[in-house]
Design an enzyme around this catalytic site. Structure first.
Site, PDB file in Angstrom:
ATOM      1  N   HIS A  28      47.139  20.781  -7.324  1.00 21.22           N
ATOM      2  CA  HIS A  28      46.245  20.190  -6.322  1.00 21.22           C
ATOM      3  C   HIS A  28      45.650  21.275  -5.428  1.00 21.22           C
ATOM      4  CE1 HIS A  28      47.270  15.875  -6.854  1.00 21.22           C
ATOM      5  NE2 HIS A  28      48.371  16.393  -7.373  1.00 21.22           N
TER       6      HIS A  28
ATOM      7  N   CYS B  68      44.721  17.231 -11.500  1.00 20.36           N
ATOM      8  CA  CYS B  68      45.982  16.580 -11.865  1.00 20.36           C
ATOM      9  C   CYS B  68      45.745  15.481 -12.904  1.00 20.36           C
ATOM     10  CB  CYS B  68      46.713  16.100 -10.615  1.00 20.36           C
ATOM     11  SG  CYS B  68      48.487  16.070 -10.882  1.00 20.36           S
TER      12      CYS B  68
ATOM     13  N   GLU C 243      43.247  21.079  -3.500  1.00 17.93           N
ATOM     14  CA  GLU C 243      42.756  20.517  -2.228  1.00 17.93           C
ATOM     15  C   GLU C 243      43.755  20.679  -1.086  1.00 17.93           C
ATOM     16  OE1 GLU C 243      43.726  18.806  -4.866  1.00 17.93           O
ATOM     17  OE2 GLU C 243      44.552  16.828  -4.366  1.00 17.93           O
TER      18      GLU C 243
END
Ligand code: GLN
Length: 538
Positions: A510, A384, A512
């Protein structure tokens, strides 16, 4: 045959940070592994409508779901443990409850009645608790109540639990109270009094805890369990010890050995069997027996706080286990990173991840870091804001656009390589207005991204306002930076990479948020593998 949905409430006593989220997720794992469709919900007593506007210093990472909800980080644990997606319905705050009650009042839906905490706020809470159960998708809903019993702001939630226990009936709802048994070293003893008091506080609101999960640094001996059972009105087998463990991923097995799942299922009138944790235990086995190790720098501005980059740290654990590599994450504060110390701080690393973030603080340090790892061929992963910094660095140092920047940092800059989308320019509200949730991305073949994902159509979660400015894409590509993934509807660039580099990738989304124990994220897995390769060839 579908069973009547059962509800489990998890409350906390004595102190905050006892890990209600981990206990809830671990119990859910054990129930899921016995074939029960289980989900977890978090109720947060603060007045923010969602944690999206909260500073990470206040509340840790903001976790984002597929449906674009900005939520509490505990939802990340739920997804990572269960490998089942969550949604807006899984996280409710007092702000959201009040907002919907007030909206109803303005629409005249209360037909002239005085709107009150009981029954209107509590009814809204009860409704929100049952949305997941009524969906028909779950046999068991675990609702974690944020905060600590006795807090003024938790009272409407505890009252809603009291009412629901009555409404649903004995066999359909139960309360687990998570508490702390402190060890007084001067006395050399574990103390039960704080637990007795917090169970009593809960009872003052009319709620009897059915099960106690006791966090402790030392084993609870038999006599102590009996004492707790006697004073707190619970069965002895419902006093569960939760001793400190090396990793949160050990907690499901710990709860299994303590019999938490059995007591729960028995109380709810459901059959229990031995949970199938084969895959889970294979993961633990790999996690605990690495064959190698790598050191990865995590460059951000909240690095002193573990919770701020929770999902990234957990993703490294999943990816490390997948590679049978121990990943040492070295936090590096971007604010103190300069041209003169960057080599000293980064040259020993096997890979560098530049973290997501907002605002100007620390961004020049991030840009220095990108330049160093790009020039030194050290594996780089930008997420990001980290991806945006990689574009700015390339524009400044390779395209020689010296004032290249993001309009987030410099609204008047002459070369806004990162800029707002047209549709974002008129947005004034901060909460819930970013590009949020799942967006499709089409990956170009013959790219590093394609090698990693092994497919061209992916979907990833977003949480940002700024984008790679399309007017610069051609110029960047002419100088060797490739955009290799795009959103098919908007053409926005979602992935950038440097084909000439060892391993250099930046993503606008993202990854994650989607890494789980059962499915480690391919980007993290490949990054750890690249770091290991880099280290081996050093
Ligand atoms: N601040 C940047 C934006 O809003 C990046 C956000 C992030 O890293 N999540 O676009």
């Amino acid at each position: 045959m579908a069973i009547q949905t059962k509800y489990i409430f998890v409350t906390g006593g004595v102190t905050s940070s006892l890990g209600k989220g981990i206990i809830a997720a671990s119990l859910a794992k054990l129930l899921q592994a016995q074939g029960y469709r289980t989900t977890i919900q978090k109720l947060d007593p603060y007045i923010n409508v969602d944690p999206g506007t909260l500073n990470p210093y206040e509340h840790g990472e903001c976790y984002v779901t597929d449906d674009g909800a900005e939520t509490d980080l505990d939802l990340g644990h739920y997804e990572r443990f269960l490998n089942v997606t969550t949604s807006q319905a899984n996280n409710v705050t007092t702000g959201r409850i009040y907002q919907s009650v007030i909206d109803k009042e303005r629409r005249g839906e209360f037909l002239g009645k005085t709107v009150q905490v009981i029954p209107h706020i509590t009814d809204e809470i009860k409704h929100r608790i049952q949305i997941l159960g009524n969906s028909g998708d779950y046999d068991i809903v675990i609702t974690e109540i944020g905060g600590t019993v006795g807090d003024i702001e938790s009272l409407p939630y505890i009252e809603a639990v009291r009412q629901l226990k009555w409404d649903l009936g004995e066999e359909n709802a139960l309360v687990i109270h998570l508490t702390l048994i402190p060890f007084l070293s001067a006395a050399g003893e574990l103390k039960t009094k704080p637990t007795q008091h917090s169970v009593k506080t809960l009872m003052e609101s009319g709620v009897q805890a059915d099960i106690l999960v006791c966090r402790t640094e030392h084993e609870l001996h038999d006599g102590l369990k009996s004492k707790l059972a006697r004073f707190c009105n619970v069965k002895k087998e419902a006093v569960i010890e939760s001793i400190d463990v090396a990793t949160i991923y050990d907690v499901p097995n710990l709860m299994l050995s303590e019999g938490l799942d059995k007591v729960v299922l028995n109380d709810l009138g459901l059959a229990s069997k031995t949970p199938d944790l084969t895959k889970w235990n294979q993961f633990i086995e790999r996690h605990k027996n690495p064959k190698n190790e790598v050191t990865i720098g995590l460059i951000g501005k909240y690095v002193e706080l573990q919770d701020s980059y929770k999902s990234i740290l957990e993703s490294f654990i999943h990816a490390g286990a997948e590679n049978e590599v121990k990943v040492n994450v070295e936090p590096i504060h971007s604010e103190y990173l300069t041209q003169s110390n960057v080599e000293f701080k980064l040259s020993h690393l096997d890979g560098v991840l530049v973290a997501p973030g907002f605002g100007e603080r620390g961004i020049e340090g991030k840009i220095e870091a990108v330049q160093f790892v790009r020039e030194q061929n050290i594996p780089f992963f930008g997420i990001c804001l980290g991806m945006q910094m990689a574009v700015i660095e390339y524009a400044r140092n390779v395209l020689q656009l010296e004032d290249a920047n993001s309009t987030e940092m410099d609204s008047d800059c002459q070369n806004p390589v990162i800029d707002l989308m047209e549709s974002q320019k008129s947005v004034t509200d901060k909460g819930g207005t970013m590009r949020l949730g799942a967006w499709d991305c089409q990956i170009e073949q013959n790219s590093l991204a394609y090698d990693i994902y092994g497919e061209t159509q992916i979907s990833e979660r977003h949480r940002h306002r700024y984008e790679l400015n399309d007017t610069y894409t051609k110029q960047l590509e002419a100088h060797g930076l490739r955009a290799s993934g795009f959103n098919p509807e908007t053409d926005l660039a979602e992935i950038i990479e440097l084909p000439e580099h060892n391993w250099f990738i930046g993503v606008q989304y993202h990854p994650e948020y989607k890494s789980t124990v059962a499915q480690p994220h391919p980007l993290f897995v490949a990054f750890v593998a690249a770091a290991l390769k880099y280290k081996t060839n050093k």
